[in-house]
Design a protein around this motif. Structure first.
Motif, PDB file in Angstrom:
ATOM      1  N   PRO A   1      44.879  31.650  43.264  1.00  0.00           N
ATOM      2  CA  PRO A   1      44.919  33.407  43.140  1.00  0.00           C
ATOM      3  C   PRO A   1      46.041  33.887  43.095  1.00  0.00           C
ATOM      4  CG  PRO A   1      43.293  32.510  44.957  1.00  0.00           C
ATOM      5  CD  PRO A   1      44.029  31.398  44.316  1.00  0.00           C
TER       6      PRO A   1
ATOM      7  N   GLN B   1      47.434  37.281  42.815  1.00  0.00           N
ATOM      8  CA  GLN B   1      47.586  38.525  43.034  1.00  0.00           C
ATOM      9  C   GLN B   1      48.826  38.750  43.684  1.00  0.00           C
ATOM     10  OE1 GLN B   1      44.774  37.247  43.576  1.00  0.00           O
ATOM     11  NE2 GLN B   1      42.904  38.639  43.336  1.00  0.00           N
TER      12      GLN B   1
ATOM     13  N   SER C   1      51.820  38.840  41.118  1.00  0.00           N
ATOM     14  CA  SER C   1      51.423  39.448  39.994  1.00  0.00           C
ATOM     15  C   SER C   1      52.230  40.823  39.800  1.00  0.00           C
ATOM     16  CB  SER C   1      49.929  40.033  39.917  1.00  0.00           C
ATOM     17  OG  SER C   1      49.887  40.882  38.923  1.00  0.00           O
TER      18      SER C   1
ATOM     19  N   GLY D   1      41.575  43.390  35.970  1.00  0.00           N
ATOM     20  CA  GLY D   1      40.372  43.477  36.620  1.00  0.00           C
ATOM     21  C   GLY D   1      39.918  44.760  36.815  1.00  0.00           C
TER      22      GLY D   1
ATOM     23  N   GLN E   1      36.361  42.457  37.369  1.00  0.00           N
ATOM     24  CA  GLN E   1      37.349  41.550  38.186  1.00  0.00           C
ATOM     25  C   GLN E   1      37.154  40.272  37.740  1.00  0.00           C
ATOM     26  OE1 GLN E   1      37.289  41.986  42.423  1.00  0.00           O
ATOM     27  NE2 GLN E   1      38.778  40.364  42.636  1.00  0.00           N
TER      28      GLN E   1
ATOM     29  N   ASN F   1      40.197  38.329  35.692  1.00  0.00           N
ATOM     30  CA  ASN F   1      40.921  37.182  36.263  1.00  0.00           C
ATOM     31  C   ASN F   1      40.945  35.933  35.562  1.00  0.00           C
ATOM     32  OD1 ASN F   1      41.656  39.145  38.550  1.00  0.00           O
ATOM     33  ND2 ASN F   1      40.116  38.455  39.800  1.00  0.00           N
TER      34      ASN F   1
END
Length: 318
Positions: A74, A76, A79, A221, A274, A278
């Motif tokens: 992941p 996020q 980002s 997303g 999403q 992603n």
């Protein structure tokens, strides 16, 4: 071709790209049910629901005896669209990916993430784990629009080869980059039946209307409608709202280079957006997989100073 395990697989962009390049995908792992349902609808091999932050789950993965592990932990927390917090459990999953690789010791691993991970403490910690386990590392930031994807999307790839030198894969990752970005029209022709479309900006200091005759901006997303109060930006490619619309989720999956027969069985729109946003673009994954395949087939060895020159050239591209 190498027997491969895909961790943090999402709906399968990385899996499909590597499968298209001839690698055998043994199984995939994710912990989000909507992604798992989508993956199951498109692949015949195992998709396992596991929380990879739990220590005992590494044993379950060892039963596959993978020769290669691929995955995109992941992103996020690294980002540019997120809060950039490295102190969360999601950032820990990048380190967990490194620990799983160090435990299972595949011949090769491929880790994908957003471009800015290369300045984080989390990456430095993960690389130390890889290096301590005997992996030679090749790292690169690739712009998807130069790799067969009609989208400006910069992604970081870290490739490790057990008991090999650093940087050995870099020439294979850079030698087939396109000379110019791929436009939406070059990839889809008139399939969208429009020439301009709206993509909601992160701030209104940026434009929101794009032409199919250029690569799309990064597919995210979220996918919002055109606000009734939208004020045109000087760089918008059209001001005629009668012929401008937001792309559908499925059209956005085409920009992520999922094939038109790829099944998205979800009814929840936010989950669908999403999952698509992603995903690793299929053609980007395929490009990286083909570079690795080329390295494995040719086994070419280039002197260290030549690698350094190629690394410098790569950095100058971006």
């Amino acid at each position: 071709m190498l027997r491969t395990l895909d961790l943090f697989s999402g709906c399968g962009g990385l899996s499909l790209g590597f499968q298209n390049a001839g690698f055998e995908i043994l199984a995939a792992v994710d912990n989000w049910l909507p992604a798992i349902k989508t993956y199951q609808a498109n692949f015949s091999h195992d998709i396992i629901q596991l929380d990879l932050s739990e220590e005992n789950n590494i044993e379950k993965l060892s039963t596959y005896h993978p020769e290669m592990i691929i995955g995109g932990p992941p992103c996020q927390d690294f980002s540019s669209a997120g809060k950039r917090n490295e102190e969360t459990s999601r950032a820990d999953l990048t380190v967990k990916f490194a620990e799983i690789v160090a435990t299972l010791k595949p011949k090769i691993f491929v880790m994908e993430n957003v471009a800015r991970i290369n300045v984080t403490h989390t990456l430095r910690k993960s690389k130390a784990i890889f290096q301590h386990s005997g992996y030679g590392l090749s790292e690169v930031i690739l712009n998807a629009s130069l790799c067969g994807v009609p989208q400006i999307r910069k992604r970081f790839f870290l490739i490790g080869l057990l008991h090999e030198q650093d940087h050995v894969v870099i020439p294979y990752l850079t030698q087939h980059l396109a000379e110019k970005p791929l436009s939406v029209f070059e990839y889809l022709g008139h399939d969208l039946e429009i020439e301009h479309y709206y993509r909601h900006p992160r701030s209104y200091a940026r434009r929101a209307i794009f032409s199919i005759y250029e690569p799309s901006p990064t597919v995210r997303g979220v996918n919002r409608p055109i606000p009734k109060t939208y004020q045109f930006h000087e760089n918008d490619t059209s001001t005629d709202l009668r012929n401008i619309r937001v792309l559908t989720a499925i059209e956005r999956s085409y920009l992520q280079t999922f094939p038109k027969n790829f099944i998205f069985p979800l009814k929840n729109k936010s989950e669908l957006e999403q999952i698509i946003g992603n995903a690793v673009p299929v053609k980007l994954a395929e490009y990286v997989a083909n570079a690795i395949s080329s390295y494995l087939q040719h086994g070419q060895r280039i002197k260290k100073n030549t690698y350094q020159n190629l690394i410098t050239q790569q950095l100058s591209i971006f």
